[in-house]
Design an enzyme around this catalytic site. Sequence first.
Site, short mmCIF file in Angstrom:
data_model
loop_
_atom_site.label_atom_id
_atom_site.label_comp_id
_atom_site.label_asym_id
_atom_site.label_seq_id
_atom_site.Cartn_x
_atom_site.Cartn_y
_atom_site.Cartn_z
N GLU A 185 0.82 -1.15 0.05
CA GLU A 185 0.01 -0.18 0.17
C GLU A 185 0.79 1.36 0.06
O GLU A 185 0.36 2.30 -0.40
CB GLU A 185 -0.91 -0.01 1.11
N PHE B 126 -10.96 -6.92 14.81
CA PHE B 126 -10.10 -7.32 14.04
C PHE B 126 -9.89 -6.26 13.07
O PHE B 126 -10.55 -5.76 12.19
CB PHE B 126 -10.50 -8.58 13.32
N GLN B 127 -8.52 -5.95 12.70
CA GLN B 127 -7.97 -4.75 11.76
C GLN B 127 -8.60 -3.53 12.00
O GLN B 127 -8.67 -2.50 10.98
CB GLN B 127 -8.25 -5.28 9.98
N LYS C 227 -17.20 -0.45 6.82
CA LYS C 227 -17.62 -1.53 5.82
C LYS C 227 -19.22 -1.55 5.66
O LYS C 227 -19.77 -1.76 4.42
CB LYS C 227 -17.12 -2.75 6.31
N MET D 182 24.43 8.45 0.92
CA MET D 182 24.37 9.68 1.81
C MET D 182 24.64 9.63 3.10
O MET D 182 25.43 10.40 3.64
CB MET D 182 23.16 10.10 1.43
#
Length: 559
Positions: A52, A114-115, A164, A464
């Site tokens: 993502e 959950f999540q 949802k 760097m």
Amino acid sequence: MTEPLTGAQILCRTLLEQGVDLMFGYPGGAIMPFYHALPEYPGLRHVLVRHEQAAAHAADGYARATGRAGVCVATSGPGATNLVTGLATAHMDSTPVVAITGQVSRAMLGRDAFQETDIIGITQPITKHSVLVEDVEGLADAVREALAVAVEGRPGPVLVDVPKDVQQAKADWRGGGAAGRRAGAVLPPLAEAVRMLAEAERPLIMAGHGVILSGAYEELRRLAERTGIPVITTLLGISGFPESHPLHLGMPGMHGEVHVNRAIQQADLILGVGLRFDDRVTGNLAAFARGAKVIHVELDPSEIGKNVATDVGLVGDAREILRALLGEIAPRDCEAWRAEIAGFVRPRHDGFRGDLSPESILGAIDGASGGHCTIVSDVGQHQMWVAKLYPYRRPNTHITSGGLGTMGFAVPAAMGAALARPDEPVWAISGDGGFQMNMQEIATMVQERIPVKMAVFNNGYLGMVRQWQQFFHGRRYSATPIWSPDYVRLAEAYGIFGRRVESGADVDGAVRDAIAHPGPALVEFLIEQEANVFPMIPPGASLSEPIEGEPAAPRLVPA
Ligand SMILES: Cc1ncc(C[n+]2csc(CCOP(=O)(O)OP(=O)(O)O)c2C)c(N)n1
């Protein structure tokens, strides 16, 4: 009578209504209703990324290349938190990204379901606006507002979190019309600025990202030519003014050219356009341009006086303000001042041994594409070489993560830019460190036929950081040597063009073959391992204290 739509369908329909036709995303439990509806809307192209973070960077790259909002989609919990770095990157560089995240159903909110993560809370400091959509009736307007807020005024990221069950609930869909434009703002009075620009003996223009965001290229060029005032472009201002223009001086700040920083320190007036006077630009603020008055043209009033004391703040769109200044400013020249600056110029030396230098690679890329390409750079030494050495001619052809300095940005952002600019090669230029942060996106390029040309500047180090260790930490190369896989075989595994370049003689051919190849291409350049970026202003030092070559003895400064 219209048939009610599900929230998921309303989301799709509203995105289409607002002109969105492309998004980058990754499915999961809480966003499944949206993905279920998606195939009913073939006008919405969805690019399945492999992480993502890449969706957010790709949306950002698309937004930077087009000026339109880039859209990314993720599920709740880990999907949403994986977007965070990309949103912070967009926030720091003022780019319009709209993130749509699934959320657990309303009844589960606040129960550590959950999540479930509080993505609104997590992203509040790094978004311009974020909203949890609490009922399906408000969904279409939430999406319209998100797309409008992202692009209007100073652009930035916006997050829309959709539970949802809101995606599953039904409501009538009512068209809201295409995104409107705000009426033009009232221009601030210019008389004082005009007088200062006419009277200054050693004036400079410092152009930042605002020039590109507002499309003020013509106005900037005409103002410079009308007055003879030299133009400095910050890292994000690069490609806002042609590199080859006789009035172009170069980049300021930590890795800016000596003559640019010296000009700043000697200037009696700085006209800053669309920049925030970031600390990488100013060095030690107390010693920055002590003799200069400052006119600051900036859309965001909170930037005026934030970092640098400002004599005149002109709040508004850079393009409109420069146009208004052009209407009032008399032609003049600054010949004596420019001659003085010319005397500050030092021979460039980036300390490269051998013929496989960034200069030769970037020259080959420019030559092979006849200047018609977009360069997306990652973060590190190569980013500075790209910024300093590539001869940008066309507006907005340099894309990089400036404010956040996000390694791993280039490869996914280049995917977004490549989809926005199908008619020219888009190059992602990365170090061997940053490339390995998001190289999984090659799979996305293959599946979605996105022909990004990838160059890896392989020096075997997190270059760097190694340079800082060499200069300031007694050469203790702690955790900076970095192993790479065999990139040619990696390319082979993905079924794309791959080439390793070990000598200068092979640079041109490899670049030409990569461009000629119709799909994604990966070219690894084995560059000198311990080359440094010069000049360099040590952290905390003033612009008057550059390191111009290899330090005789390592020195230690506090981090
Ligand atoms: C996500 C992230 N982690 C760490 C850093 C700190 N950092 C800045 S430059 C750099 C080294 C980059 O190495 P590489 O990608 O090989 O490029 P090079 O400097 O060698 O050109 C690191 C670790 C960062 N900017 N971003």
